[in-house]
Design a protein around this motif. Structure first.
Motif, PDB file in Angstrom:
ATOM      1  N   ARG A  48       0.906  -1.292   0.048  1.00  0.00           N
ATOM      2  CA  ARG A  48      -0.071  -0.148   0.141  1.00  0.00           C
ATOM      3  C   ARG A  48       0.793   1.241   0.088  1.00  0.00           C
ATOM      4  NH1 ARG A  48      -2.695  -0.766   4.620  1.00  0.00           N
ATOM      5  NH2 ARG A  48      -3.811  -2.457   3.615  1.00  0.00           N
ATOM      6  N   VAL A  49       1.846   1.287   0.838  1.00  0.00           N
ATOM      7  CA  VAL A  49       2.755   2.449   0.699  1.00  0.00           C
ATOM      8  C   VAL A  49       3.803   2.603  -0.307  1.00  0.00           C
ATOM      9  CG1 VAL A  49       4.711   3.431   2.014  1.00  0.00           C
ATOM     10  CG2 VAL A  49       3.023   2.515   3.563  1.00  0.00           C
ATOM     11  N   ILE A  50       4.043   1.405  -0.965  1.00  0.00           N
ATOM     12  CA  ILE A  50       4.766   1.512  -2.266  1.00  0.00           C
ATOM     13  C   ILE A  50       3.752   2.185  -3.374  1.00  0.00           C
ATOM     14  CG2 ILE A  50       5.731   0.048  -4.066  1.00  0.00           C
ATOM     15  CD1 ILE A  50       6.927  -1.505  -2.046  1.00  0.00           C
ATOM     16  N   GLY A  51       2.618   1.454  -3.237  1.00  0.00           N
ATOM     17  CA  GLY A  51       1.686   2.446  -4.306  1.00  0.00           C
ATOM     18  C   GLY A  51       1.249   3.732  -4.266  1.00  0.00           C
ATOM     19  N   GLU A  52       1.249   4.003  -3.078  1.00  0.00           N
ATOM     20  CA  GLU A  52       1.151   5.616  -2.748  1.00  0.00           C
ATOM     21  C   GLU A  52       2.459   6.261  -3.120  1.00  0.00           C
ATOM     22  OE1 GLU A  52       0.221   5.735   1.611  1.00  0.00           O
ATOM     23  OE2 GLU A  52      -1.438   5.092   1.376  1.00  0.00           O
TER      24      GLU A  52
END
Length: 147
Positions: A48-52
């Motif tokens: 999720r953080v990588i996507g953000e």
């Protein structure tokens, strides 16, 4: 004064400077996620953080009118250049660099064509001058001239 003088566009240069920390964090989290099992809860949180982080890069790239991959590559090249400490940087082929290369090659072709036209005109003028000088010499009765 910008730390990324190789990038000509000031907006892109500013984006590279602004996104350095984002790409560093993206690299760290991507390395971390490669060691995690997909069934772990932290795996999904990292994804999720990588996507953000990727969406922040894409958003900034869209504002600049380039792709997210291109902006990411520019930031990574900038980070690698700083880590390289004077060693030559790799050349990265992007649509912008290809367009610039094509434009430079067209300018080179136009310059060569202009130089050729000028050389042909000079050759014609020199030949006419040569013929005029031979005719002048013949009018004075000089014999044995090369034609």
């Amino acid at each position: 004064m910008s730390n990324t003088p190789a990038i000509e566009c000031p907006d892109t240069r500013q984006a590279v400077e602004d996104l350095r920390h984002v790409v560093v964090e993206l690299r760290q989290r991507s390395a971390r996620i490669s060691n995690l099992d997909e069934r772990q809860g932290t795996y999904l949180a990292e994804r999720r953080v990588i996507g953000e982080l990727n969406s922040r890069i894409r958003l900034r790239a869209e504002r600049l009118g380039i792709t997210g991959e291109t902006l990411l590559a520019l930031v990574q090249d900038d980070l690698n250049t700083k880590a390289r400490r004077g060693r030559p940087a790799p050349t990265r082929v992007t649509t912008l660099t290809l367009k610039d290369d094509i434009a430079r090659s067209l300018q080179r072709i136009e310059a060569a064509a202009e130089a050729k036209r000028a050389a042909l005109a000079e050759e014609k003028e020199a030949l006419e001058h040569h013929v005029t000088m031979i005719q002048r010499a013949k009018s004075y009765g000089v014999k044995g001239l090369g034609a």
